[in-house]
Design an enzyme around this catalytic site. Structure first.
Site: not given
Ligand code: IVH
Length: 658
Positions: A111, A113, A115, A226, A312, A408, A411, A426, A432
């Site tokens: 899945e 991640k 941000d 989750y 990452k 600056c 000016c 400045c 200015c």
């Molecule tokens: S699972 C025990 N799934 O990434 C599993 N985390 O360091 C719990 N995050 O703190 C996390 N997308 O804030 C999971 N699809 C995803 C995620 C995800 C972002 C973040 C989350 C977590 C950090 C992992």
């Protein structure tokens, strides 16, 4: 039909429409229809306060509950995931899982991640009960009041494809979509506030806001990933998430069950580029063993589960040649070094400038004209230089070293750097050009004088023509009819906004309001000493000194006189004056029931104008309840139990007239 029944039906329908709109992205009614139903519901609820329900769709606009966050323990610690940055470590993870399961077959759920900020949501009997931030993983902040305003988080769950457990926790990420992030920053730029570097910071600032109304307005979103609890529906993580979606949660449709390492590679390869098309920020991929039984068998290390890992994405980097560093002067005089480089393609856009932030950052890079520099575009919007290629193979001779400037660039005034501040600025604020123009843009902006027909281009042009010297010239020069009208209208803008419009350093909207209320007119404020200013609630040393400095200047005093002659408001109106007192100072007051003389919002404003605070729920600290007709039975009971006084509408109005 019975009105109470109408209320229940409208709530069910509106929850459904909210879900279609915010989670499914497919509205099932027009906005107008939706608004009509919403105001009908509001009207019925006002008539039947005994039907009050904190989970009603009408409550999404944000209640005004707590102003401090309570720290609460997590029922299950919120662990983070082990991070990797390369594919070899993914292979190792896959192998470790396989070994740990003694060769049993397994599936990996891949899945995105997201941000943003992790959040833990607790539901009981199908209703949102509590929302807690990650905090230190063991304790988090209770941000329920704010989270309730996020439209894609269901307050009441839908009947789904499996029975809803009586009690469960679901975790996910709170995000500010790119579009809302850009809108927010554009607004902040307009009003001279600091910009957020990326959507994550903006989401974090928003979620920690003390005012749920602010949260509601900014448009946060949430993706859930989750599910935890003693009785969760299925044996597989992927299936559980599908079920959660059927209950009304926003669950990504971009999850994929993989049966081999090759399928995992394919997923990563695909999203490494296509993630840029998503409406929210992502910074990697999360891989999870799908079977809950296998997850349990693999267990945890002290810091993270053995059954999951995060990969990452590399922030995109590229190399180019540095040609020159120029220096930009902002509205407040801050000088920012900017690198000008040969153009390059980065994260899908052409880039030829990058910020170097300030003198320290610039010096640390030790730049020379002609250097090959590494440019990165990560979560930040503005690309930055992260280093140099020093392997010497590019063969270009090193040019002159680049140094920060002492004067600056516009000016020529020597720059100043305050102790402990990162930036040079400045000090020639009055003469200015970029500072003068910046102040003019601020003056006409929406939250200041709101002269919407005068924009940056017009200001620049008029300034170049020599027609504008300071903001009082807006009232002196001839405009065409429409513009003249909007300029004239601005003379009605109340004192507190005029004060904000002056652009005194560090005096934002809130400080301007506070100062206007305390000093009541410009003459009192101009002659106030630093001590008197410091004696004002929430005005600190930095603001106090800045105000004293501003009014110490003859030119600023002359400006005030010119603006006064132009007819601007430099005192609170009689109405504002009459409406203020301290009679409710320090008191927390709950409003409940239906009123006949004024609306709830009006009462709320009166409470604030007389120094009190309107709070949403009754506690031992409540001073009294402003009670209208038909107060709800549970509130009455609670008030009685805690011995809290009920004050009628008429008594309240008498109280504040004294
Ligand atoms: S699972 C025990 N799934 O990434 C599993 N985390 O360091 C719990 N995050 O703190 C996390 N997308 O804030 C999971 N699809 C995803 C995620 C995800 C972002 C973040 C989350 C977590 C950090 C992992």
């Amino acid at each position: 039909m019975d009105e109470k029944e109408d209320i229940l039906n409208l709530r069910t329908q509106l929850h459904r429409y909210n879900y279609d709109y915010y989670v499914m992205n497919s509205p099932s009614v027009s906005d107008m229809e939706f608004d009509k139903m919403m105001s009908r519901l509001q009207e019925l609820e006002d008539r039947h306060p005994e039907m009050y329900d904190p989970d009603s769709p009408t409550q999404r606009v944000g209640s005004d509950l707590n102003d401090e966050f309570r720290t609460v323990p997590h029922r299950h610690p919120m662990l983070s995931l082990a991070n990797t940055y390369n594919l070899t470590e993914i292979r190792d993870f896959y192998q470790r899982v396989s070994d740990g399961l003694h060769g049993q077959p397994f599936q990996i759920c891949a899945e995105l991640k997201y941000d943003g900020l992790s959040i833990s949501l607790h539901y009981r009997n199908g209703r949102l009960e509590q929302a807690v931030t990650r905090g230190d993983g063991i304790h988090g902040d209770d941000v329920t009041a704010n989270v309730r305003t996020i439209r894609s988080i269901p307050l009441v769950l839908e009947t789904g494809t499996a029975e809803i457990p009586e009690e469960f926790e679901i975790r996910g990420e709170i995000l500010l979509p790119w579009q809302n992030f850009e809108r927010l920053n554009a607004e902040r730029e307009q009003s001279g506030e600091a910009l957020f570097a990326n959507p994550r910071n903006a989401a974090s600032g928003t979620l920690k806001s003390k005012d749920p109304k602010v949260v509601s307005r900014r448009g946060l979103d949430a993706y859930l990933y989750y599910l935890l609890g003693d009785t969760i529906p299925s044996e597989g993580h992927f299936e559980n998430m599908e079920t959660a979606r059927s209950w009304g949660f926003r669950v990504s449709r971009d999850m994929k069950l993989c049966n081999s390492l090759e399928e995992v590679w394919e997923y990563i390869r695909y999203w490494d580029t296509h993630r840029r098309e998503l409406p929210v920020a992502t910074d990697g991929i999360v891989l999870k063993v799908n079977s809950i039984a296998q997850q349990k068998a693999l267990g945890m290390t002290a810091k993270s589960p053995r059954w999951a890992i995060a990969y990452k994405f590399q922030a995109e980097q590229a190399e180019t040649t540095l040609r020159e560093v120029t220096f930009q002067v902002g509205r407040t005089g801050v000088v920012t070094p900017v690198a000008n480089m040969d153009s390059l393609q980065l994260s899908g856009t052409m880039v030829h400038r990058a910020t170097l932030h300030n003198a320290d950052v610039m010096d640390a890079l030790d730049l020379h004209v002609g250097d090959r520099v590494l440019v990165e575009k990560g979560g930040e919007i503005i690309p930055k230089i992260v280093g140099k290629n020093t392997d010497g193979t590019h063969g270009e001779a090193q040019g002159a070293p680049i140094r920060f400037i002492h004067r600056c660039p516009v000016c020529g005034t020597p720059l100043v750097r305050e102790a402990e501040e990162a930036s040079h600025y400045c000090p020639n604020d009055l003469h200015c050009a970029p500072q003068i123009i910046g102040r003019m843009e601020h003056f006409v902006s929406r939250k200041a004088m709101n002269i919407s027909l005068i924009g940056p281009e017009m200001i620049q042009q008029y300034y170049n023509n020599g027609w504008l010297h300071d903001v009082s010239d807006f009232y002196r020069i001839r405009h065409d009819a429409k513009v003249a009208e909007s300029v004239a209208r601005s003379t009605d803008v109340p004192f507190e906004r005029v004060l904000f419009a002056l652009g005194i350093r560090f005096v934002g909207e809130i400080a301007a309001k506070t100062l206007a209320r305390k000093f009541k007119n410009i003459d009192a404020l101009m002659s106030a000493t630093a001590e008197q200013l410091l004696d004002t609630d929430s005005i600190g040393k930095v603001i106090a000194e800045s105000v004293v400095n501003f009014f110490a200047s003859d030119e600023n005093r002359a400006l005030i006189e010119k603006l006064r002659l132009a007819g601007l408001q430099f005192a609170l109106s009689d109405e504002q004056l009459a409406a203020h007192s301290d009679v409710l100072k320090g008191q927390s007051i709950v409003i409940s029931g239906v009123f006949s003389h004024h609306s709830r919002d009006e009462y709320k404003r009166m409470i604030e104008q007389h120094g009190g605070k309107n709070v949403g729920s009754i506690s031992a600290k409540t001073a009294f309840i402003l009670a209208g007709n038909n107060m709800g039975p549970s509130k009455l009971e609670k008030a009685e139990k805690l011995g809290i006084r009920l004050v009628t509408e008429d008594d309240f109005l008498t109280m504040i007239q004294q």
